[in-house]
Design a protein around this motif. Structure first.
Motif, short mmCIF file in Angstrom:
data_model
loop_
_atom_site.label_atom_id
_atom_site.label_comp_id
_atom_site.label_asym_id
_atom_site.label_seq_id
_atom_site.Cartn_x
_atom_site.Cartn_y
_atom_site.Cartn_z
N PHE A 1 0.69 -1.11 -0.08
CA PHE A 1 0.00 0.06 -0.01
C PHE A 1 0.92 1.23 -0.17
O PHE A 1 2.11 1.28 0.49
CB PHE A 1 -0.93 0.07 1.31
CG PHE A 1 -1.96 -1.29 1.19
CD1 PHE A 1 -3.09 -1.08 0.27
CD2 PHE A 1 -1.76 -2.27 2.06
CE1 PHE A 1 -3.91 -2.16 0.27
CE2 PHE A 1 -2.71 -3.29 2.04
CZ PHE A 1 -3.72 -3.29 1.02
N ILE A 2 0.38 2.41 -0.16
CA ILE A 2 0.93 3.70 -0.67
C ILE A 2 0.25 4.75 -0.11
O ILE A 2 -1.00 4.68 0.25
CB ILE A 2 1.46 3.82 -2.14
CG1 ILE A 2 -0.04 3.91 -3.00
CG2 ILE A 2 2.08 2.69 -2.58
CD1 ILE A 2 0.22 4.26 -4.45
N ASP A 3 0.67 6.07 -0.21
CA ASP A 3 -0.21 7.25 0.15
C ASP A 3 0.75 8.17 -0.68
O ASP A 3 1.81 8.72 -0.45
CB ASP A 3 -0.09 7.45 1.73
CG ASP A 3 -0.58 8.55 2.30
OD1 ASP A 3 -1.06 9.45 1.39
OD2 ASP A 3 -1.14 8.65 3.45
N LEU A 4 -0.08 8.94 -1.51
CA LEU A 4 0.25 9.62 -2.61
C LEU A 4 -0.24 11.10 -2.25
O LEU A 4 -0.17 12.24 -3.17
CB LEU A 4 -0.14 9.47 -3.99
CG LEU A 4 0.39 7.97 -4.42
CD1 LEU A 4 -0.11 7.70 -5.83
CD2 LEU A 4 2.03 8.11 -4.38
N HIS A 5 -0.34 11.60 -0.79
CA HIS A 5 -0.74 12.91 -0.68
C HIS A 5 -0.39 12.89 0.90
O HIS A 5 -1.11 12.89 1.83
CB HIS A 5 -2.44 13.18 -0.81
CG HIS A 5 -2.89 14.50 -0.45
ND1 HIS A 5 -3.84 14.87 -1.20
CD2 HIS A 5 -2.19 15.82 -0.03
CE1 HIS A 5 -4.18 16.18 -0.89
NE2 HIS A 5 -2.91 16.70 -0.26
N THR A 6 0.64 13.93 1.21
CA THR A 6 1.21 14.07 2.49
C THR A 6 1.97 15.48 2.45
O THR A 6 2.41 16.07 1.69
CB THR A 6 2.33 13.02 3.06
OG1 THR A 6 3.43 13.33 2.32
CG2 THR A 6 1.53 11.69 2.74
N HIS A 7 1.84 15.94 3.93
CA HIS A 7 2.56 17.22 4.10
C HIS A 7 3.39 17.17 5.33
O HIS A 7 3.35 16.35 6.18
CB HIS A 7 1.27 18.32 4.42
CG HIS A 7 0.54 18.46 3.07
ND1 HIS A 7 0.76 19.33 2.26
CD2 HIS A 7 -0.77 17.71 3.10
CE1 HIS A 7 -0.33 19.29 1.36
NE2 HIS A 7 -1.26 18.37 1.87
N SER A 8 4.83 18.13 5.01
CA SER A 8 5.75 18.14 6.14
C SER A 8 5.88 19.35 6.50
O SER A 8 5.29 20.34 6.37
CB SER A 8 7.20 17.52 5.43
OG SER A 8 7.58 18.54 4.63
N THR A 9 6.83 19.55 7.64
CA THR A 9 7.10 20.79 7.82
C THR A 9 7.70 21.79 6.82
O THR A 9 7.89 23.04 7.17
CB THR A 9 8.27 20.78 8.97
OG1 THR A 9 9.27 20.19 8.24
CG2 THR A 9 7.83 20.31 10.36
N ALA A 10 8.03 21.43 5.68
CA ALA A 10 8.16 22.13 4.68
C ALA A 10 7.08 23.29 4.04
O ALA A 10 7.36 24.29 3.51
CB ALA A 10 8.83 21.39 3.19
N SER A 11 5.89 22.68 4.58
CA SER A 11 4.83 23.63 4.37
C SER A 11 3.97 23.64 5.47
O SER A 11 4.32 24.49 6.61
CB SER A 11 3.79 23.29 3.27
OG SER A 11 3.13 21.73 3.38
N ASP A 12 3.02 22.81 5.99
CA ASP A 12 2.15 22.73 7.02
C ASP A 12 1.71 21.54 7.53
O ASP A 12 1.02 21.49 8.41
CB ASP A 12 0.96 23.58 6.70
CG ASP A 12 -0.13 22.86 5.73
OD1 ASP A 12 0.51 21.96 5.01
OD2 ASP A 12 -1.26 23.08 5.42
N GLY A 13 2.67 20.70 7.62
CA GLY A 13 2.78 19.37 8.41
C GLY A 13 3.59 19.61 9.72
O GLY A 13 4.21 20.50 9.88
N SER A 14 3.33 18.78 10.65
CA SER A 14 4.12 18.66 11.87
C SER A 14 5.30 17.79 12.02
O SER A 14 6.07 18.12 12.88
CB SER A 14 3.02 18.04 13.17
OG SER A 14 2.77 16.82 12.88
N MET A 15 5.39 16.93 10.96
CA MET A 15 6.75 16.38 10.85
C MET A 15 7.67 16.78 9.80
O MET A 15 7.25 17.24 8.79
CB MET A 15 6.34 14.64 10.51
CG MET A 15 5.46 13.93 11.55
SD MET A 15 5.16 12.17 11.08
CE MET A 15 4.44 11.33 12.63
#
Length: 285
Positions: free
Chosen positions: A4-18
């Motif tokens: 399985f995969i996940d093709l939509h995630t966000h990091s601290t480079a924008s507005d994620g917490s990781m």
């Protein structure tokens, strides 16, 4: 064993917490075979994610999420399997980044007029990357005690009906799609469920967007019902679009949505990534 995969995630480079590396390690812990980093209007976190992916044994797909001018709000994902060309989109994002910065200043000024003491430096301090926006402003409002939650900050001040809302510069849908294709990526309409359109309305919209160069639709998404997913998959087949899927993971900043599984029932099969690569290869011919 099915992967399985996940093709939509966000990091601290924008507005994620990781951080990008933390997100990839979390994908490893979650048993995912591949993950796409799709930060808002920036590709700055991808190099770190790819390095961690090679170390951890997780396939990292370069990506981006771009807001385009449309009512209601529309986002376009750019996915770059098997290519380093994602860096080519940076020049296209300069005007978008400036639009964010200009809006931030307007919001801060309006909040100051409302008696709320908040500065640009405080916003930058909570943002770990170069991209700052309303989520970071909301976090400062919570930290300074002006509101109790991020949701409250948006409801009162930052949503479209909020006391300090301003529209920012956005690309037209055709320009966002063309920018992604020009840089070698596959343009995919993100979370179509948020467009709140009937099947027939979505059918008509996809026909228009495909004319601009749209390549895919995010058929699997955290907020979908089974009926939504079924409809989007049928529309993908009808319009010869790649079906993709992702959680829209933001870490602690979007509680209840977990990497790979969304709100619990999301499963995006690896075979969709194979079809995405096939589409991209056909783009090059």
């Amino acid at each position: 064993m099915e992967k399985f995969i996940d093709l939509h995630t966000h990091s601290t480079a924008s507005d994620g917490s990781m951080s990008p590396a933390e997100l990839v390690r979390h994908a490893k812990d979650r048993g995912l075979a591949a993950v796409a980093l799709t930060d808002h209007d920036t590709v700055d976190g991808i190099e770190e994610a790819i390095k961690e992916g090679k170390r951890s044994g997780v396939e990292v797909i370069p990506g981006i999420e771009i807001s385009v001018r449309y009512k209601p709000e529309m986002h376009i994902l750019g996915l770059f399997p098997d290519t380093d060309n994602y860096l080519n989109i940076r020049s296209e994002l300069l005007t978008v980044k400036k639009g964010r910065e200009d809006r931030n200043k307007k919001i801060i000024n309006r909040l100051n007029e409302l008696g709320i003491e908040i500065t640009e430096d405080e916003i930058k301090d909570v943002a770990m990357g170069d991209i700052t926006g309303r989520p970071h402003i909301a976090r400062v409002l919570v930290a300074k005690g002006y509101v109790k939650t991020i949701d409250e900050a948006f409801d009162i001040y930052l949503c479209k009906e909020g006391l300090a809302y301003f529209q920012r510069f956005e690309l037209e849908p055709v320009d966002g799609i063309k920018a992604i294709r020009k840089s070698g990526g596959v343009p995919v309409i993100a979370h179509p469920v948020f467009l709140r359109k009937s099947y027939d309305e979505m059918d008509k919209l996809l026909q228009e967007l495909k004319g601009y160069g749209l390549g895919g639709i995010e058929a699997h998404y955290s907020e979908n019902t089974k009926e939504d997913t079924g409809n989007f998959l049928r529309l993908a087949i009808k319009h010869e679009l790649v079906a993709t899927g992702g959680s829209d993971f933001h870490g602690n900043f979007k509680p209840g949505i977990e990497l790979g599984s969304g709100r619990g029932g999301l499963k995006v099969p690896y075979e969709l990534l194979d079809k995405l690569r096939e589409y991209q290869n056909n783009m090059k011919r």
